[in-house]
Write an enzyme that holds these catalytic residues in place. Structure first.
Site, PDB file in Angstrom:
ATOM      1  CB  SER A  15      28.208 -95.239  30.272  1.00  0.00           C
ATOM      2  OG  SER A  15      27.529 -94.953  31.470  1.00  0.00           O
ATOM      3  CB  THR A  16      29.383 -97.515  25.208  1.00  0.00           C
ATOM      4  OG1 THR A  16      28.361 -98.457  24.859  1.00  0.00           O
ATOM      5  CG2 THR A  16      30.284 -98.087  26.268  1.00  0.00           C
ATOM      6  N   GLY A  17      26.588 -95.400  24.746  1.00  0.00           N
ATOM      7  CA  GLY A  17      25.744 -94.863  23.683  1.00  0.00           C
ATOM      8  C   GLY A  17      25.488 -93.386  23.909  1.00  0.00           C
ATOM      9  CB  VAL A  18      22.416 -91.659  25.094  1.00  0.00           C
ATOM     10  CG1 VAL A  18      22.014 -90.255  25.530  1.00  0.00           C
ATOM     11  CG2 VAL A  18      21.440 -92.184  24.052  1.00  0.00           C
ATOM     12  CE1 TYR A  19      22.625 -90.507  29.848  1.00  0.00           C
ATOM     13  CE2 TYR A  19      23.229 -92.142  31.485  1.00  0.00           C
ATOM     14  CZ  TYR A  19      22.337 -91.200  31.011  1.00  0.00           C
ATOM     15  OH  TYR A  19      21.159 -90.957  31.693  1.00  0.00           O
ATOM     16  N   GLY A  28      17.936 -95.905  23.062  1.00  0.00           N
ATOM     17  CA  GLY A  28      18.915 -96.986  23.173  1.00  0.00           C
ATOM     18  C   GLY A  28      18.351 -98.269  23.769  1.00  0.00           C
ATOM     19  CB  VAL A  29      19.864-100.617  26.260  1.00  0.00           C
ATOM     20  CG1 VAL A  29      19.446-101.876  26.985  1.00  0.00           C
ATOM     21  CG2 VAL A  29      21.176-100.853  25.542  1.00  0.00           C
ATOM     22  CG  ASP A  30      15.701 -96.864  29.473  1.00  0.00           C
ATOM     23  OD1 ASP A  30      15.069 -97.803  29.993  1.00  0.00           O
ATOM     24  OD2 ASP A  30      15.713 -95.700  29.922  1.00  0.00           O
TER      25      ASP A  30
HETATM   26  N1  AR6 Z   1      20.828-104.297  22.702  1.00  0.00           N
HETATM   27  C1  AR6 Z   1      22.133-104.213  23.069  1.00  0.00           C
HETATM   28  N2  AR6 Z   1      22.837-103.078  23.019  1.00  0.00           N
HETATM   29  C2  AR6 Z   1      22.208-101.974  22.565  1.00  0.00           C
HETATM   30  C3  AR6 Z   1      20.852-101.963  22.168  1.00  0.00           C
HETATM   31  C4  AR6 Z   1      20.161-103.196  22.246  1.00  0.00           C
HETATM   32  N3  AR6 Z   1      18.866-103.314  21.903  1.00  0.00           N
HETATM   33  N4  AR6 Z   1      20.528-100.691  21.791  1.00  0.00           N
HETATM   34  C5  AR6 Z   1      21.638 -99.943  21.927  1.00  0.00           C
HETATM   35  N5  AR6 Z   1      22.662-100.707  22.378  1.00  0.00           N
HETATM   36  P1  AR6 Z   1      22.561 -96.521  25.386  1.00  0.00           P
HETATM   37  P2  AR6 Z   1      23.824 -95.243  27.741  1.00  0.00           P
HETATM   38  C6  AR6 Z   1      24.039-100.331  22.732  1.00  0.00           C
HETATM   39  O1  AR6 Z   1      22.476 -95.227  24.680  1.00  0.00           O
HETATM   40  O2  AR6 Z   1      24.968 -94.765  26.923  1.00  0.00           O
HETATM   41  C7  AR6 Z   1      18.876 -93.929  27.153  1.00  0.00           C
HETATM   42  O3  AR6 Z   1      18.103 -92.962  26.507  1.00  0.00           O
HETATM   43  C8  AR6 Z   1      24.544 -99.020  22.205  1.00  0.00           C
HETATM   44  O4  AR6 Z   1      25.072 -99.195  20.901  1.00  0.00           O
HETATM   45  O5  AR6 Z   1      21.404 -97.446  25.339  1.00  0.00           O
HETATM   46  O6  AR6 Z   1      24.092 -95.865  29.080  1.00  0.00           O
HETATM   47  C9  AR6 Z   1      18.595 -94.004  28.651  1.00  0.00           C
HETATM   48  O7  AR6 Z   1      17.249 -93.690  28.945  1.00  0.00           O
HETATM   49  C10 AR6 Z   1      25.631 -98.691  23.224  1.00  0.00           C
HETATM   50  O8  AR6 Z   1      26.844 -99.381  22.901  1.00  0.00           O
HETATM   51  O9  AR6 Z   1      22.869 -96.304  26.980  1.00  0.00           O
HETATM   52  C11 AR6 Z   1      19.539 -92.987  29.211  1.00  0.00           C
HETATM   53  O10 AR6 Z   1      18.988 -91.688  29.148  1.00  0.00           O
HETATM   54  C12 AR6 Z   1      25.112 -99.291  24.523  1.00  0.00           C
HETATM   55  O11 AR6 Z   1      24.072-100.186  24.138  1.00  0.00           O
HETATM   56  C13 AR6 Z   1      20.736 -93.063  28.297  1.00  0.00           C
HETATM   57  O12 AR6 Z   1      20.237 -93.543  27.053  1.00  0.00           O
HETATM   58  C14 AR6 Z   1      24.554 -98.272  25.522  1.00  0.00           C
HETATM   59  O13 AR6 Z   1      23.872 -97.252  24.837  1.00  0.00           O
HETATM   60  C15 AR6 Z   1      21.761 -94.044  28.793  1.00  0.00           C
HETATM   61  O14 AR6 Z   1      22.877 -93.986  27.931  1.00  0.00           O
END
Ligand code: AR6
Length: 169
Positions: free
Chosen positions: A122-126, A32-34
């Protein structure tokens, strides 16, 4: 007065004093973002995360907390890493999601950041439901006293953008 703004896209393409990373407590990157932040920001971010683990967060960064590093090659001065809660249908963890937003603004104020870009933590993987996450994020940043002048939510897709737009009005 703090302005709340919204944009759709990839947070790693944004220019701001601080970009918030939706990290995990290990601080060693992920999906994801990370993953995107570490990929585009380059190795300097991971190096500093490793130093933080060795010095301050041996047990990992706790959920709801935030810490800053360099932004490496991103168009920002700092990345503020925060650990969102994993969604639970049986336990109310909204206080932790609110805490992420408050802690990021506290760290931003310590740094003197004037513009801060947040993803939808928190709205992606979490797995947190978007509408509820948008409500908590927007209410919390509105209720948190801060010297930050612009708080920008950067939403990846139409659905996330619409959820935040409904809350900001
Ligand atoms: N820019 C903006 N938003 C994004 C991007 C981007 N490049 N990529 C994804 N999103 P997530 P979490 C959105 O999964 O749920 C990681 O593996 C995505 O569509 O990035 O907090 C970490 O290492 C979603 O709406 O973060 C942790 O293990 C939002 O960003 C875990 O995921 C958050 O999705 C954290 O999960």
């Amino acid at each position: 007065m703090t302005r709340l703004t919204l944009t759709q896209g990839d947070i790693t393409r944004e220019s701001a004093d601080a970009l918030v990373n939706a990290a995990n407590s290990a601080l060693l990157g992920g999906g994801g973002v990370d993953g995107a932040i570490h990929r585009r920001g380059g190795p300097a971010i991971l190096e500093e995360c490793r130093r933080l683990r060795a010095s301050r967060f041996g047990g990992g960064l706790p959920t709801g907390r935030a810490v800053a590093t360099t932004a490496g090659e991103l168009n920002a001065r700092w990345v503020i890493h925060t650990v969102g809660p994993v969604w639970s249908a049986t336990e109310d963890r909204s206080g932790l999601l609110a805490s992420c937003h408050r802690e990021c603004l506290r760290v931003a104020d310590e740094l003197g950041a004037r513009t801060v870009a947040f993803p939808a933590i928190s709205t992606g993987v979490y797995g947190w439901p978007l509408d509820d996450a948008a409500r908590i994020a927007v209410e919390t940043v509105r209720d948190t006293p801060t010297a930050v002048e612009e708080i920008r939510f950067v939403l990846f897709d139409d659905r996330a953008y619409a959820a935040f737009a409904r809350r900001i009005g």
